[in-house]
Design an enzyme around this catalytic site. Structure first.
Site, PDB file in Angstrom:
ATOM      1  N   GLN A  61       0.808  -1.216   0.000  1.00  9.55           N
ATOM      2  CA  GLN A  61       0.000   0.000   0.000  1.00  9.55           C
ATOM      3  C   GLN A  61       0.847   1.273   0.000  1.00  9.55           C
ATOM      4  O   GLN A  61       0.337   2.360  -0.300  1.00  9.55           O
ATOM      5  CB  GLN A  61      -0.969  -0.016   1.179  1.00  9.55           C
ATOM      6  CG  GLN A  61      -2.042  -1.087   1.030  1.00  9.55           C
ATOM      7  CD  GLN A  61      -2.983  -1.176   2.210  1.00  9.55           C
ATOM      8  OE1 GLN A  61      -3.007  -0.313   3.084  1.00  9.55           O
ATOM      9  NE2 GLN A  61      -3.766  -2.252   2.266  1.00  9.55           N
ATOM     10  N   HIS A 269      -5.926  -2.282  15.625  1.00 11.68           N
ATOM     11  CA  HIS A 269      -6.840  -1.145  15.654  1.00 11.68           C
ATOM     12  C   HIS A 269      -7.695  -1.196  16.921  1.00 11.68           C
ATOM     13  O   HIS A 269      -7.503  -0.377  17.808  1.00 11.68           O
ATOM     14  CB  HIS A 269      -7.709  -1.047  14.403  1.00 11.68           C
ATOM     15  CG  HIS A 269      -6.935  -0.988  13.123  1.00 11.68           C
ATOM     16  ND1 HIS A 269      -5.976  -0.029  12.890  1.00 11.68           N
ATOM     17  CD2 HIS A 269      -6.973  -1.777  12.022  1.00 11.68           C
ATOM     18  CE1 HIS A 269      -5.452  -0.224  11.701  1.00 11.68           C
ATOM     19  NE2 HIS A 269      -6.033  -1.280  11.149  1.00 11.68           N
ATOM     20  N   ASP A 320       0.947   0.356   9.039  1.00 10.60           N
ATOM     21  CA  ASP A 320      -0.223  -0.097   8.307  1.00 10.60           C
ATOM     22  C   ASP A 320      -0.156   0.231   6.817  1.00 10.60           C
ATOM     23  O   ASP A 320       0.571  -0.406   6.064  1.00 10.60           O
ATOM     24  CB  ASP A 320      -1.469   0.506   8.962  1.00 10.60           C
ATOM     25  CG  ASP A 320      -2.759  -0.171   8.538  1.00 10.60           C
ATOM     26  OD1 ASP A 320      -2.738  -0.993   7.607  1.00 10.60           O
ATOM     27  OD2 ASP A 320      -3.811   0.119   9.127  1.00 10.60           O
TER      28      ASP A 320
END
Length: 455
Positions: A61, A269, A320
Site C-alpha cells: 500500500q 486497531h 499499516d
C-alpha cells in the site's frame, strides 16, 4: 563476540552512561556493563535506545500513498478508500511487491524500526489463481527482508469471505482468498521462505471477523506452533454494526467469546470498543496494535488509549498503509489524539514521568510481544537491536536522557536517527540504510510501471 561502547543508553532500569554491549555470533546480547571505558576494539556510539517493532504493515500500500486524497461524490471513508486499493492491487506483480516491500523496510529502518510484522494478504494472481509456489508473494517479502536486514515476522493472512454471514467475496478480493485447506498449504510454503531468513518468525493472521468466521479461526490456529496471532478488529463503526447484526455481539466481545485471546494475540486497531471490551482486552494479556497515522488518514476514529492503559493494557505501533513511515510521528499522534479529546497535556504519562519515554517503552514491550521477537530492550538474551540518535540534530541539541527522547518524539522525525543495528549488524549508518540505493532504484522502476506503464 562484538563489542559496542555507548556514551549513554536506555536500559530496562533507566539511562546509564559508559555502556558496553557485548554481542554474540547469533546477534544476541551476551552481556552489558555500565560505567565502562571504551575498549580498543569496540565500535563507538553516542546515545542509544532499543529498536522498536513495527507490528502492522501492508507493504504494497506504500505505492499508493497520496493517490487517494481526492474527495469523491459522496462521503469518503475507509470503505471508499478500500475500493481504490482493490483496483490498485490488480496491477501488482511479484516483482512489484518485492521492490515496494524493500523500500518500505528501508524507510522503517531509517526511522528507527528494527523489526516488522507483515500482515500479508496479497497471495494469488490477479484472477485469483494461486502461483506455482503458493507463497510466491510472501516469499518476495522475505526476499526484501534478506536484502535490507530488517527482522521479519511474516503473518500470512486467512481471508475467506467478503463479509459477515459468509457473504461472497468481491472482484477486488480474489487475490486474497483461501479456505482452511488451501491456507494450510500456503502456510507450509511460507515456512520454507521464513526458514531461510535470520531473525524471522512465522505467525498467523485471520484478516477480520467479516472475512474469517470464528469457526475457521479456531481451525487454523494450530497450524504453527507457538505462533503470534494477529487480526484486524473494530476498526470502523460499520464493522461493529455489521458484527452486532450478524452475531448479536460487538467484535472484540464476539472474538473473546469463541477464542482464547491471550498474550499470543495482537488485535489491530480495536478502535471502537465499549468499556467492557476495553477492560477485557486489557486484562487478556493481548496487545492492541495501533496505527495512528493510518487511522487518522482513513478517518477511523480514536482508540480509547487512556482507559485501556489505565486498565493495564499493552500497546504496540505499526504504520499499516504507510501513508507516512515515521516512528516518532506515530507515537506523537497517539498522544495528541488523547490530548485533543481530553483537553489536557501529557495525557498518557503518570505524574512526574516523561511522556515520550512512557510511550516508547510501552511500544517497545508490546511490539516485541506481538511479533514474538526477542527484541524487548537492551538486556542479556535479547537481540542486539539498537538505534543511535543524532545528538547533533537541531531538535536534539543540548538534550540528554528523557528530554532527548521527548524531543525526538514530539519535535523530531527520522532525521534524528544516526545509526541502526539489527542483531548487532549495522543496517543504517549516518542516517542512510545500507540497502537504500538499490531499494530506491527498484522502487522507482516499480512505480513507473504501475502508474505510467513503464513510461
Amino acid at each position: 563476540m562484538a563489542e559496542f561502547y555507548c556514551q549513554s543508553a536506555l536500559l530496562p532500569d533507566g539511562w546509564a552512561d559508559g555502556v558496553t554491549i557485548r554481542v554474540d555470533d547469533a546477534g544476541l546480547i551476551a552481556g552489558i556493563d555500565t560505567d565502562t571505558q571504551p575498549a580498543k576494539e569496540a565500535a563507538r556510539l553516542g546515545t542509544v535506545v532499543p529498536g522498536l517493532a513495527n507490528l502492522h504493515s501492508h507493504s504494497f500500500q506504500r505505492a499508493m500513498a497520496g493517490l487517494t486524497e481526492r474527495r469523491g461524490e459522496g462521503e469518503d471513508s475507509f470503505w471508499s478508500w478500500r475500493q481504490l486499493m482493490y483496483a490498485f492491487n490488480d496491477r501488482l506483480t511479484p516483482d512489484h511487491v518485492e521492490a515496494i516491500a524493500a523500500w518500505v523496510q528501508v524507510e522503517m529502518l531509517e526511522s528507527g524500526f528494527t523489526s516488522l510484522g507483515e500482515f500479508h494478504y496479497l497471495h494469488h494472481g490477479p484472477d485469483g489463481t494461486p502461483y506455482d509456489d503458493r507463497a510466491e508473494m510472501a516469499g518476495r517479502v522475505c526476499a526484501a527482508a534478506a536484502s535490507t536486514g530488517i527482522a521479519l515476522t511474516l503473518l500470512p493472512v486467512y481471508y475467506r469471505y467478503g463479509g459477515f454471514n459468509a457473504a461472497p467475496a468481491g472482484h477486488g478480493q480474489r487475490r486474497f482468498l483461501n479456505d482452511p485447506d488451501s491456507y494450510a498449504a500456503l502456510v507450509e510454503a511460507a515456512q520454507a521462505h521464513v526458514a531461510a531468513l535470520p531473525h524471522a518468525r512465522l505467525g498467523l493472521a485471520p484478516h477480520s471477523l467479516r472475512a474469517a468466521p470464528v469457526k475457521d479461526i479456531s481451525a487454523i490456529l494450530p497450524l504453527v506452533e507457538n505462533a503470534p496471532f494477529h487480526i484486524h478488529i473494530a476498526e470502523q463503526t460499520q464493522e461493529v454494526e455489521d458484527c452486532i447484526a450478524a452475531t448479536g455481539r460487538r467484535p472484540v466481545a464476539h472474538l473473546m467469546d469463541h477464542v482464547a485471546v491471550n498474550a499470543d494475540w495482537c488485535l489491530v486497531h480495536a478502535t471502537h470498543m465499549d468499556a467492557g471490551e476495553t477492560t477485557a482486552l486489557a486484562r487478556s494479556g493481548a496487545v492492541a496494535g495501533l496505527c495512528p497515522l493510518t487511522e487518522a488518514n482513513l478517518g477511523d476514529g480514536l482508540f480509547p488509549a487512556r482507559d485501556y492503559l489505565e486498565a493495564g493494557g499493552r500497546i504496540g505501533i505499526g504504520s499499516d498503509s504507510h501513508i507516512r513511515i515515521d516512528l516518532a510521528e506515530e507515537l506523537r499522534l497517539l498522544e495528541y489524539g488523547v490530548r485533543l479529546t481530553a483537553r489536557r497535556r501529557n495525557a498518557l504519562a503518570a505524574p512526574g514521568r516523561s511522556t515520550g519515554r512512557t510511550l516508547f517503552e510501552a511500544a517497545l514491550a508490546g511490539g516485541a510481544r506481538a511479533l514474538k521477537q526477542p527484541a524487548a530492550g537492551l538486556a542479556p538474551g535479547q537481540r542486539a537491536d539498537f538505534v543511535e540518535l543524532d545528538t547533533e540534530n537541531p531538535h536534539l541539541t543540548g538534550r540528554s536522557a528523557d528530554a532527548l527522547l521527548d524531543s525526538w518524539i514530539f519535535c523530531g522525525d527520522k532525521g534524528c536517527v544516526r545509526s541502526v543495528h539489527v542483531g548487532g549488524q549495522a543496517q543504517v549508518t549516518a542516517g542512510r540504510a545500507r540497502a537504500r540505493e538499490s531499494a530506491l532504484a527498484a522502487y522507482r522502476t516499480a512505480i513507473a510501471d504501475l502508474l505510467h506503464g513503464g513510461g
